[in-house]
Scaffold this active site. Structure first.
Site, PDB file in Angstrom:
ATOM      1  N   ASP A 158      12.141 -18.532 153.748  1.00  0.00           N
ATOM      2  CA  ASP A 158      11.141 -17.729 153.045  1.00  0.00           C
ATOM      3  C   ASP A 158      11.037 -18.277 151.623  1.00  0.00           C
ATOM      4  O   ASP A 158      11.869 -19.069 151.162  1.00  0.00           O
ATOM      5  CB  ASP A 158      11.497 -16.237 153.078  1.00  0.00           C
ATOM      6  CG  ASP A 158      10.258 -15.370 152.838  1.00  0.00           C
ATOM      7  OD1 ASP A 158       9.221 -15.903 152.386  1.00  0.00           O
ATOM      8  OD2 ASP A 158      10.309 -14.155 153.107  1.00  0.00           O
TER       9      ASP A 158
HETATM   10  C1  BGC Z   1       7.037 -13.497 152.075  1.00  0.00           C
HETATM   11  C2  BGC Z   1       6.700 -14.126 153.399  1.00  0.00           C
HETATM   12  C3  BGC Z   1       5.505 -15.024 153.259  1.00  0.00           C
HETATM   13  C4  BGC Z   1       5.770 -16.055 152.187  1.00  0.00           C
HETATM   14  C5  BGC Z   1       4.638 -17.040 151.991  1.00  0.00           C
HETATM   15  C6  BGC Z   1       7.107 -14.512 150.944  1.00  0.00           C
HETATM   16  O1  BGC Z   1       7.201 -13.907 149.710  1.00  0.00           O
HETATM   17  O2  BGC Z   1       8.259 -12.819 152.176  1.00  0.00           O
HETATM   18  O3  BGC Z   1       6.482 -13.118 154.352  1.00  0.00           O
HETATM   19  O4  BGC Z   1       5.226 -15.621 154.479  1.00  0.00           O
HETATM   20  O5  BGC Z   1       5.994 -15.383 150.969  1.00  0.00           O
HETATM   21  O6  BGC Z   1       3.545 -16.456 151.420  1.00  0.00           O
END
Ligand code: BGC
Length: 731
Positions: free
Chosen positions: A280
């Site tokens: 993530d």
């Molecule tokens: C979130 C994810 C997301 C990623 C990319 C993160 O802050 O937890 O769910 O896919 O950002 O945008």
């Protein structure tokens, strides 16, 4: 007691090969040869580049793409911009390796469908597959190859804002929808111009954050991890999901993005996952904050060795992996394997052969009539009728005057919900607009009444004056799009701001009142639930919001959605979920039992609950078992009749309880469901079939076992009602 001597140990979780996964991620010798030939030509820096994912676009990023230092970019949708950066990768970089472009296409790309929690309320996997496929078609036409969806985290705490992004509290419902969404996004062939690569996230147990506070610590037993949080990921892997995202959270002391037990032992060795794992956003870098490494180099090494292939915005791999290899701290073979996984999916997406998209196709695909029709269908199916005293709903279209009130009544932004991707407010039909399609504008009086949040009480007095002159008041209240989703945990589940005051003031005028709730999580609405005669839960339904809601209010569509998560009476009851354990002192009227002294025992609305404008009668439950060799099958059937005078949908739900086991088991667990449509008077026989190996649990040695003995079974309209039967699994 059950015969402990005869425990059937089903290692099916371990042995079941990922059939679909094998299809989607099958090893193709031509691709494998091309991968090996590339790997032989790649410098160490170029290899590390493939494992580096960067956000956005800039001159510096373009330069890095040209130098082969970036393997993937996120958040740059659009045919023009993606083609432009792809051109640099495939025409100007040394090895001409295409980029993979990622984006959070969570519930639609430009045509926005209901938030996933709302769509889960439709209990309709085919629908979920269709909306995912439609989102994929739009996204791919805009140059997006990879969505960070589905989010398959189980959430038992509605304070956690990210409950909006998933399928709610239940593992079985969550697993069925995980499978459907993966199939919808990926289709049968990733190279198809209508498919995108999916990513099951956030691996794992992110939804179990203490206190429902986002990013917070998770401490769950390995048994609960296996029984509650892992199965939706397993379902996604079995459906062939190409990627998995490692979560932000600490998991029993080892953060999810450095957890080799979950990332390697379970995901790869047990489940046979063949795709790649992306972290993530900066979750590798954040391992320093977790305190399991002092430097980016140290945590980068931990994450890679644990099984994270690609670093999203953590800058831990790009700056350190090459050095770590040179210092002999990491074997280059580990990097090669991660690169292979990334390249394999780039090949499977067809990016080496067709790196660009056609800007004209983008224009025809996006927001087409077909997409809008599906958005309407999904929005209607997601609506849950929570109360309908005196059959106030549906309203007649010949009403002389209607007051439409509330901060969400003529609001075209908040129905988009969290992660609205390329959705635009101008595409959204508001509730007021939807109502205007049903009755003439001169019969409608509209006023906002108050804001969604904040201390200003607004113009409640004026709203009261309008309501007094109306035959019916429709009050649309709830949460803004920015009150759920990532980083939007709430300590309260009440309606925010002065909205409760607004509802009370309208109710006190004596005018029959309909409350339309629009929110990204289960709310606590005890006063409304008691006093207001008609209540609709509409979540955040996307672009066709107002049309779907008006269809339901005026009876052009009979609501059939069911809650995918329990609604508590107050935040103090949380966590509250239907498949809890019994305890030694199950909640009862007596004093020394497990309950709160100041509120009723039952939740406000139970899991699986939802009404209809018609009535369904369940009868003739039959259950029997058949044993062939070591395998037992359970067959259950029930008759359902529509005894009202409208066509309607019922979600027939099957729950099971293992009555006596060597370890305590939940009071009931959902095992099957089917949404059916019945004409007035029509009767249907609904059949279910279960394998005994779906009735097991993890014992103290973490072996999956199915213990012989007595089971209870219920088939009914929600988790608290239904006909009860029983069956036995024999030795
Ligand atoms: C979130 C994810 C997301 C990623 C990319 C993160 O802050 O937890 O769910 O896919 O950002 O945008």
């Amino acid at each position: 007691m059950k015969a402990a001597k005869w425990i059937l140990v089903f290692l099916f979780i371990f042995s079941q090969t990922s059939v679909l996964s094998a299809q989607i991620l099958s090893t193709n010798p031509t691709i494998e040869n091309r991968i090996e030939s590339l790997i032989q030509q790649m410098t160490l820096d170029e290899k590390v580049g493939q494992l580096n994912q960067i956000n956005g676009i800039s001159d510096e990023i373009k330069l890095q793409v040209q130098q082969g230092k970036i393997g993937s970019i996120l958040n740059i949708p659009g045919a023009k911009v993606t083609n432009e950066i792809q051109k640099i990768a495939v025409e100007e970089s040394r090895l001409k390796i295409p980029l993979i472009i990622g984006l959070d296409v969570i519930h639609g790309y430009r045509t926005i469908f209901p938030i996933p929690l709302g769509e889960a309320a439709a209990w309709d996997p085919e629908l979920a597959q269709k909306t995912a496929a439609m989102a994929a078609r739009e996204a791919r036409a805009s140059g997006v190859h990879w969505t960070f969806a589905p989010m398959v985290d189980i959430a038992r705490d509605p304070r956690w804002g990210r409950i909006a992004e998933g399928s709610g509290e239940d593992t079985y419902l969550g697993s069925v929808l995980a499978r459907a969404r993966v199939k919808g996004f990926q289709g049968n062939n990733l190279a198809d111009p209508a498919s995108v690569l999916a990513c099951a996230k956030h691996y794992v147990a992110y939804g179990a954050a203490e206190g429902g506070r986002d990013y917070n610590t998770v401490d769950v037993s390995l048994k609960v991890l296996r029984e509650v949080y892992l199965p939706p990921f397993k379902a996604a892997v079995d459906a062939g999901v190409g990627t998995i995202m490692s979560a932000f959270n600490d998991l029993n002391g080892i953060p999810a993005s450095a957890n080799s037990m979950t990332l390697t032992q379970i995901l790869r060795n047990e489940w046979g996952f063949q795709g790649f794992v992306v972290s993530d956003w900066s979750s590798i870098g954040e391992l320093v904050n977790h305190g399991i490494g002092a430097t980016l180099a140290e945590v980068g090494k931990k994450a890679l060795l644990a099984g994270v292939d690609m670093d999203m915005m953590g800058f831990a791999y790009t700056n350190n992996l090459a050095n770590l290899v040179q210092q002999g701290q990491i074997d280059e073979k580990v990097i090669d394997e991660a690169v292979r996984r990334v390249l394999r999916l780039k090949f499977m997406l067809g990016l080496f052969d067709r790196p660009y998209v056609d800007p004209e196709l983008e224009q025809t695909v996006i927001l087409s009539q077909e997409n809008l029709d599906l958005a309407l269908e999904s929005a209607r199916k997601s609506i849950v009728l929570l109360k309908n005293e005196g059959q106030l709903l549906p309203l007649k279209k010949n009403l002389k005057s209607v007051a439409v009130i509330g901060p969400l009544a003529d609001n075209n932004f908040d129905p988009l919900g969290c992660w609205f991707c390329q959705g635009q407010a101008k595409d959204v039909v508001t509730v007021l607009e939807g109502i205007k399609h049903k009755i003439s504008s001169d019969k409608i009086q509209y006023i906002e009444g108050c804001k969604i949040q904040g201390n200003l009480s607004g113009n409640i007095d004026k709203a009261v004056a309008i309501a007094k002159n109306a035959e019916v008041a429709i009050v649309v209240v709830g949460e803004s799009a920015w009150m759920s989703g990532e980083a939007y945990s709430r300590s309260s589940l009440d309606l925010p701001g002065h909205q409760s005051d607004l509802v009370k003031a309208i109710y006190e005028t004596g005018v029959p009142t309909v409350v339309v709730l629009m929110n990204g999580r289960p709310l606590s609405i005890p006063w409304i639930a008691e006093k207001i005669p008609a209540i609709l839960e509409t979540w955040q339904l996307g672009v066709q919001s107002g049309n779907a809601i008006a269809d339901v209010i005026f009876g052009d569509y009979n609501p059939g959605g069911k809650l995918p998560a329990t609604f508590s009476r107050t935040v103090g009851q949380v966590p509250i979920y239907y498949n809890h354990k019994n305890t030694g002192r199950p909640a009862a009227a007596e004093k020394f039992t497990s309950k709160y002294m100041d509120i009723p025992i039952a939740p406000q609305f139970p899991f699986g609950f939802g009404l209809s404008y018609t009535k369904f009668q369940f009868s003739n439950l039959k259950v029997n078992t058949e044993k062939t060799g070591n395998m037992t099958q359970i067959f259950a059937s029930i008759e359902i009749q529509n005894i009202g005078n409208r066509i309607g949908d019922e979600v027939v739900q099957l729950y099971v309880q293992d009555v006596v086991a060597s370890l305590t088991r939940p009071v009931k667990e959902l095992k099957r469901f089917q949404r059916i449509t019945l004409q007035p008077n029509e009767k249907k026989l609904v059949n279910f079939q279960l394998d005994a190996n779906e009735l097991g649990f993890y014992n103290q040695n973490l072996e999956y076992v199915v213990e012989p003995g007595q089971f209870k079974i219920w088939i009914g309209p929600n988790s608290t009602e239904g006909l009860e039967g029983s069956f036995e699994i024999l030795d």
